[in-house]
Scaffold this motif. Structure first.
Motif, PDB file in Angstrom:
ATOM      1  N   GLY A   1       9.643  30.483   3.441  1.00 39.94           N
ATOM      2  CA  GLY A   1       8.553  31.173   4.104  1.00 39.94           C
ATOM      3  C   GLY A   1       9.043  32.364   4.891  1.00 39.94           C
ATOM      4  O   GLY A   1      10.141  32.863   4.703  1.00 39.94           O
ATOM      5  N   ASN A   2       8.211  32.819   5.795  1.00 37.79           N
ATOM      6  CA  ASN A   2       8.476  34.004   6.582  1.00 37.79           C
ATOM      7  C   ASN A   2       9.486  33.686   7.694  1.00 37.79           C
ATOM      8  O   ASN A   2       9.172  32.952   8.629  1.00 37.79           O
ATOM      9  CB  ASN A   2       7.154  34.505   7.173  1.00 37.79           C
TER      10      ASN A   2
ATOM     11  N   HIS B   1      10.864  23.853   9.338  1.00 41.84           N
ATOM     12  CA  HIS B   1      12.110  24.573   9.144  1.00 41.84           C
ATOM     13  C   HIS B   1      12.724  25.063  10.451  1.00 41.84           C
ATOM     14  O   HIS B   1      13.769  25.698  10.437  1.00 41.84           O
ATOM     15  CB  HIS B   1      11.879  25.761   8.199  1.00 41.84           C
TER      16      HIS B   1
ATOM     17  N   ALA C   1      15.331  28.254   5.918  1.00 42.26           N
ATOM     18  CA  ALA C   1      13.903  27.989   5.874  1.00 42.26           C
ATOM     19  C   ALA C   1      13.219  28.786   4.784  1.00 42.26           C
ATOM     20  O   ALA C   1      13.559  29.919   4.514  1.00 42.26           O
ATOM     21  CB  ALA C   1      13.286  28.334   7.218  1.00 42.26           C
TER      22      ALA C   1
ATOM     23  N   ASP D   1       3.475  24.990   9.091  1.00 40.15           N
ATOM     24  CA  ASP D   1       4.439  24.748   8.004  1.00 40.15           C
ATOM     25  C   ASP D   1       5.851  25.183   8.422  1.00 40.15           C
ATOM     26  O   ASP D   1       6.828  24.543   8.051  1.00 40.15           O
ATOM     27  CB  ASP D   1       4.023  25.506   6.735  1.00 40.15           C
ATOM     28  N   ALA D   2       5.945  26.245   9.199  1.00 39.65           N
ATOM     29  CA  ALA D   2       7.255  26.748   9.641  1.00 39.65           C
ATOM     30  C   ALA D   2       7.951  25.759  10.554  1.00 39.65           C
ATOM     31  O   ALA D   2       9.189  25.742  10.635  1.00 39.65           O
ATOM     32  CB  ALA D   2       7.090  28.094  10.332  1.00 39.65           C
TER      33      ALA D   2
ATOM     34  N   GLU E   1       0.528  28.716   8.380  1.00 39.83           N
ATOM     35  CA  GLU E   1       1.879  29.241   8.163  1.00 39.83           C
ATOM     36  C   GLU E   1       2.810  28.827   9.310  1.00 39.83           C
ATOM     37  O   GLU E   1       3.973  28.517   9.095  1.00 39.83           O
ATOM     38  CB  GLU E   1       1.820  30.767   8.043  1.00 39.83           C
ATOM     39  N   TYR E   2       2.287  28.770  10.518  1.00 40.47           N
ATOM     40  CA  TYR E   2       3.085  28.391  11.686  1.00 40.47           C
ATOM     41  C   TYR E   2       3.354  26.888  11.697  1.00 40.47           C
ATOM     42  O   TYR E   2       4.458  26.453  12.010  1.00 40.47           O
ATOM     43  CB  TYR E   2       2.380  28.808  12.984  1.00 40.47           C
TER      44      TYR E   2
ATOM     45  N   VAL F   1       9.198  31.483  11.300  1.00 39.34           N
ATOM     46  CA  VAL F   1      10.067  30.337  11.601  1.00 39.34           C
ATOM     47  C   VAL F   1      10.791  30.571  12.926  1.00 39.34           C
ATOM     48  O   VAL F   1      10.863  29.673  13.776  1.00 39.34           O
ATOM     49  CB  VAL F   1      11.079  30.071  10.456  1.00 39.34           C
TER      50      VAL F   1
END
Length: 184
Positions: free
Chosen positions: A36-37, A178, A34, A174-175, A171-172, A41
């Motif tokens: 990002g962070n 992944h 994934a 988008d995660a 951000e969540y 994820v």
């Protein structure tokens, strides 16, 4: 008496959790590559796993017919209520494991979902205690049990609906693309 028994068994069946469930509890870290962070994820993956478990649990039905024997029927209702409580215990445990989240906004989302699921669990526990504490299943006992179960199902539905509409930071969301448990 028989009408009360059939009504109680029908309501237990409607809870959707009257037999073992095919879902799974929170999964471990995702293995996807994934972007990002990775911590976010992993959090989203576990959140989706908990939601998947509740959805899988809601899809099962009562696995036996109402018994004419009052003792057997009482045990069946008690066992069914116990399974519902067990499902909610797993979901609430998994939600608790999501805190502290990588950001405070996600902690708020967990709280919003946990509150109605906890209330539903408490109502199912109350219904089970009423069944287990009754010498026999009188109309008054069944009325109390059905009232607790009806309230529990309503509140549980509220909690499940909140899972899908709770607001998380971009951000969540988008995660989720992944996170393996989110269906991507």
């Amino acid at each position: 008496m028989k009408r009360w028994l059939v009504a109680a068994v029908a309501v237990v069946g409607l809870t959707g959790c009257a037999s073992p469930v095919a879902g799974r509890a929170v999964a471990g870290p995702t293995t996807s590559a994934a972007a990002g962070n990775p911590e976010v994820v992993r959090w989203v993956n576990n959140y989706c796993a908990m939601a998947n478990y509740l959805v899988a649990s809601a899809g099962v039905t009562l696995d036996q017919e109402a018994s004419a024997d009052p003792a057997t029927a009482k045990k069946s209702v008690s066992d069914s209520l116990g399974r519902v409580v067990d499902v909610l215990d797993v979901a609430l445990h998994d939600l608790e494991g999501l805190t502290p989240a990588p950001t405070p906004a996600a902690d708020t989302a967990v709280e919003v979902v946990s509150e109605p699921l906890t209330r539903a669990r408490d109502k199912f526990v109350s219904a089970k205690a009423t069944v287990d504490g009754a010498a026999e299943m009188t109309p008054d006992v069944f009325s109390t049990v059905i009232q607790d179960m009806t309230e529990a199902v309503t509140v549980m539905q509220e909690g499940v609906e909140k899972i899908g509409v709770v607001s998380l930071p971009d951000e969540y969301r988008d995660a989720a693309e992944h996170a393996e448990e989110c269906g991507s």
